[in-house]
Design an enzyme around this catalytic site. Sequence first.
Site, PDB file in Angstrom:
ATOM      1  N   ASP A 208       0.862  -1.193   0.000  1.00  0.00           N
ATOM      2  CA  ASP A 208       0.000   0.000   0.000  1.00  0.00           C
ATOM      3  C   ASP A 208       0.895   1.238   0.000  1.00  0.00           C
ATOM      4  O   ASP A 208       1.339   1.704   1.054  1.00  0.00           O
ATOM      5  CB  ASP A 208      -0.933   0.001   1.214  1.00  0.00           C
ATOM      6  CG  ASP A 208      -1.921   1.164   1.143  1.00  0.00           C
ATOM      7  OD1 ASP A 208      -1.677   2.113   0.349  1.00  0.00           O
ATOM      8  OD2 ASP A 208      -2.922   1.148   1.864  1.00  0.00           O
ATOM      9  N   HIS A 213       0.844   7.987   3.817  1.00  0.00           N
ATOM     10  CA  HIS A 213       1.514   7.296   4.922  1.00  0.00           C
ATOM     11  C   HIS A 213       3.026   7.513   4.940  1.00  0.00           C
ATOM     12  O   HIS A 213       3.718   6.984   5.794  1.00  0.00           O
ATOM     13  CB  HIS A 213       1.207   5.794   4.840  1.00  0.00           C
ATOM     14  CG  HIS A 213      -0.248   5.505   4.701  1.00  0.00           C
ATOM     15  ND1 HIS A 213      -1.153   5.729   5.709  1.00  0.00           N
ATOM     16  CD2 HIS A 213      -0.981   5.044   3.648  1.00  0.00           C
ATOM     17  CE1 HIS A 213      -2.370   5.401   5.300  1.00  0.00           C
ATOM     18  NE2 HIS A 213      -2.293   4.990   4.049  1.00  0.00           N
TER      19      HIS A 213
HETATM   20  C1  LIG Z   1     -13.462   4.422  -4.442  1.00  0.00           C
HETATM   21  C2  LIG Z   1     -12.228   4.102  -3.758  1.00  0.00           C
HETATM   22  C3  LIG Z   1     -11.707   2.821  -4.163  1.00  0.00           C
HETATM   23  C4  LIG Z   1     -10.455   2.444  -3.451  1.00  0.00           C
HETATM   24  C5  LIG Z   1     -10.662   1.163  -2.734  1.00  0.00           C
HETATM   25  C6  LIG Z   1      -9.411   0.696  -2.132  1.00  0.00           C
HETATM   26  C7  LIG Z   1      -9.612  -0.509  -1.297  1.00  0.00           C
HETATM   27  C8  LIG Z   1      -8.355  -1.132  -1.002  1.00  0.00           C
HETATM   28  C9  LIG Z   1      -7.568  -0.801   0.180  1.00  0.00           C
HETATM   29  C10 LIG Z   1      -8.073   0.229   1.077  1.00  0.00           C
HETATM   30  C11 LIG Z   1      -6.988   1.150   1.486  1.00  0.00           C
HETATM   31  C12 LIG Z   1      -7.448   2.556   1.387  1.00  0.00           C
HETATM   32  C13 LIG Z   1      -6.325   3.517   1.638  1.00  0.00           C
HETATM   33  C14 LIG Z   1      -5.963   3.507   3.043  1.00  0.00           C
HETATM   34  C15 LIG Z   1      -6.094   4.607   3.757  1.00  0.00           C
HETATM   35  C16 LIG Z   1      -5.854   4.547   5.186  1.00  0.00           C
HETATM   36  O1  LIG Z   1      -5.358   3.615   5.746  1.00  0.00           O
HETATM   37  S1  LIG Z   1      -6.368   5.922   6.060  1.00  0.00           S
HETATM   38  C17 LIG Z   1      -5.966   5.518   7.743  1.00  0.00           C
HETATM   39  C18 LIG Z   1      -6.976   4.693   8.424  1.00  0.00           C
HETATM   40  N1  LIG Z   1      -8.232   5.368   8.582  1.00  0.00           N
HETATM   41  C19 LIG Z   1      -8.400   6.383   9.427  1.00  0.00           C
HETATM   42  O2  LIG Z   1      -7.472   6.839  10.063  1.00  0.00           O
HETATM   43  C20 LIG Z   1      -9.800   6.950   9.596  1.00  0.00           C
HETATM   44  C21 LIG Z   1     -10.117   7.143  11.050  1.00  0.00           C
HETATM   45  N2  LIG Z   1     -11.479   7.621  11.225  1.00  0.00           N
HETATM   46  C22 LIG Z   1     -11.825   8.922  11.189  1.00  0.00           C
HETATM   47  O3  LIG Z   1     -10.966   9.788  11.073  1.00  0.00           O
HETATM   48  C23 LIG Z   1     -13.276   9.242  11.310  1.00  0.00           C
HETATM   49  O4  LIG Z   1     -13.960   8.165  11.848  1.00  0.00           O
HETATM   50  C24 LIG Z   1     -13.926   9.601   9.934  1.00  0.00           C
HETATM   51  C25 LIG Z   1     -13.778   8.434   8.950  1.00  0.00           C
HETATM   52  C26 LIG Z   1     -13.263  10.880   9.359  1.00  0.00           C
HETATM   53  C27 LIG Z   1     -15.422   9.864  10.153  1.00  0.00           C
HETATM   54  O5  LIG Z   1     -15.575  10.770  11.190  1.00  0.00           O
HETATM   55  P1  LIG Z   1     -16.698  11.909  11.109  1.00  0.00           P
HETATM   56  O6  LIG Z   1     -16.520  12.709   9.874  1.00  0.00           O
HETATM   57  O7  LIG Z   1     -16.683  12.603  12.410  1.00  0.00           O
HETATM   58  O8  LIG Z   1     -17.990  11.028  10.893  1.00  0.00           O
HETATM   59  P2  LIG Z   1     -19.328  11.043  11.739  1.00  0.00           P
HETATM   60  O9  LIG Z   1     -19.903  12.421  11.689  1.00  0.00           O
HETATM   61  O10 LIG Z   1     -19.067  10.429  13.073  1.00  0.00           O
HETATM   62  O11 LIG Z   1     -20.245  10.006  10.926  1.00  0.00           O
HETATM   63  C28 LIG Z   1     -20.815  10.386   9.663  1.00  0.00           C
HETATM   64  C29 LIG Z   1     -21.425   9.145   9.052  1.00  0.00           C
HETATM   65  O12 LIG Z   1     -20.368   8.284   8.597  1.00  0.00           O
HETATM   66  C30 LIG Z   1     -20.404   7.025   9.290  1.00  0.00           C
HETATM   67  N3  LIG Z   1     -19.022   6.707   9.670  1.00  0.00           N
HETATM   68  C31 LIG Z   1     -18.290   7.366  10.579  1.00  0.00           C
HETATM   69  N4  LIG Z   1     -17.067   6.813  10.661  1.00  0.00           N
HETATM   70  C32 LIG Z   1     -17.050   5.775   9.790  1.00  0.00           C
HETATM   71  C33 LIG Z   1     -16.083   4.813   9.462  1.00  0.00           C
HETATM   72  N5  LIG Z   1     -14.869   4.791  10.041  1.00  0.00           N
HETATM   73  N6  LIG Z   1     -16.388   3.880   8.549  1.00  0.00           N
HETATM   74  C34 LIG Z   1     -17.612   3.851   7.955  1.00  0.00           C
HETATM   75  N7  LIG Z   1     -18.587   4.779   8.232  1.00  0.00           N
HETATM   76  C35 LIG Z   1     -18.307   5.707   9.147  1.00  0.00           C
HETATM   77  C36 LIG Z   1     -21.259   7.245  10.530  1.00  0.00           C
HETATM   78  O13 LIG Z   1     -21.878   6.071  10.939  1.00  0.00           O
HETATM   79  C37 LIG Z   1     -22.229   8.301  10.053  1.00  0.00           C
HETATM   80  O14 LIG Z   1     -23.238   7.656   9.318  1.00  0.00           O
HETATM   81  P3  LIG Z   1     -24.751   7.884   9.708  1.00  0.00           P
HETATM   82  O15 LIG Z   1     -24.903   7.427  11.119  1.00  0.00           O
HETATM   83  O16 LIG Z   1     -25.549   7.059   8.737  1.00  0.00           O
HETATM   84  O17 LIG Z   1     -24.969   9.375   9.550  1.00  0.00           O
END
Ligand SMILES: CCCCCCCCCCCCC/C=C/C(=O)SCCNC(=O)CCNC(=O)[C@H](O)C(C)(C)COP(=O)(O)OP(=O)(O)OC[C@H]1O[C@@H](n2cnc3c(N)ncnc32)[C@H](O)[C@@H]1OP(=O)(O)O
Length: 309
Positions: A208, A213
Amino acid sequence: MATSDSEFNSDLLLAHKLPETRYTYNERDVAIYALGIGACGQDAVDSDELKFVYHRNGQDLIQVLPTFASLFTLGSLTEGLDLPGFKYDPSLLLHGQQYIEIYRPLPSKASLINKVSLAGLQDKGKAATLELETRSYEEGSGELLCMNRTTVFLRGAGGFSNSSQPFSYKNYPSNQGLAVKIPQRQPLTVCEERTQPSQALLYRLSGDYNPLHSDPEFAKLAGFPRPILHGLCTLGFAIKAIIKCVCKGDPTAVKTISGRFLTTVFPGETLITEMWLEGLRVIYQTKVKERNKTVLAGYVDIRGLSSSL
Ligand SMILES: CCCCCCCCCCCCC/C=C/C(=O)SCCNC(=O)CCNC(=O)[C@H](O)C(C)(C)COP(=O)(O)OP(=O)(O)OC[C@H]1O[C@@H](n2cnc3c(N)ncnc32)[C@H](O)[C@@H]1OP(=O)(O)O
């Protein structure tokens, strides 16, 4: 960037077929991955972890950690995807959740064919969540080894549908990968492990290469003070802790893994994973010690329990 109503086309998107990908790996890849998620990172002769990086006691093959399966989703996917009928800014993409089912212990070397499909898309207003399912088949035997469902959180890509009835598509059972309720009681066990400042630089060698990162300038443009740890690296640390503390070091005990990334982790921080047992389900949450923040929560279903627990 959010798409305007006229750009979003659900018919086009849902009819889109994603290409098959191939993933070939060997024992060297297995060992590099294990080092990337901290195996033997605190103790080079750790009796629970040496088998993931070395032919311990003359063992024939290096053993494979179940989260190695998460790498099968890489390849073409990390560079972003062109999806007809839906636009997003790849530099604002965060990994939201990972759900993995392991159907049989992962071999130490294999060539796999991955069948990838769109499993979900939700309009969350300020963001969109997109889910991709990857089914990995062993080339030759055609046997299904595992399934990954990756949820990506696409900041700024929401608001593409009618806000009174936001677009919501999901093609899998609603009980899979549910958010967990963390028990109020004391955990059964706790594992603390420090990540290295170079952890993401080591982990990325497993495939990745997203500059989020590793590249300080890119990380700043994405809204972070410095490069952040890969979500799948944090997940690897947490599940390795569960294998050590609950599964008595047996990686084949793990059947299903689910995790939601709640906050970002910075390389060098200390991860504390708390675990509770409910039947054959281990509920866990991982905190960053230095900031006292929960960064990951989820569950692991295991095949059985050692009698000493
Ligand atoms: C099209 C793309 C194709 C690519 C596919 C690739 C796949 C293959 C590999 C994948 C690798 C991808 C690249 C890697 C990247 C990383 O590793 S990034 C590092 C790891 N991730 C993080 O550090 C994220 C940590 N989380 C956060 O910072 C927060 O949780 C957030 C994601 C920014 C969300 O916070 P916030 O904006 O405050 O959201 P809320 O207001 O609380 O919620 C809004 C709605 O979203 C839903 N939700 C919240 N968090 C998540 C989540 N983590 N996953 C899924 N959904 C989430 C939440 O339930 C709310 O929904 P509703 O209740 O329906 O409103």
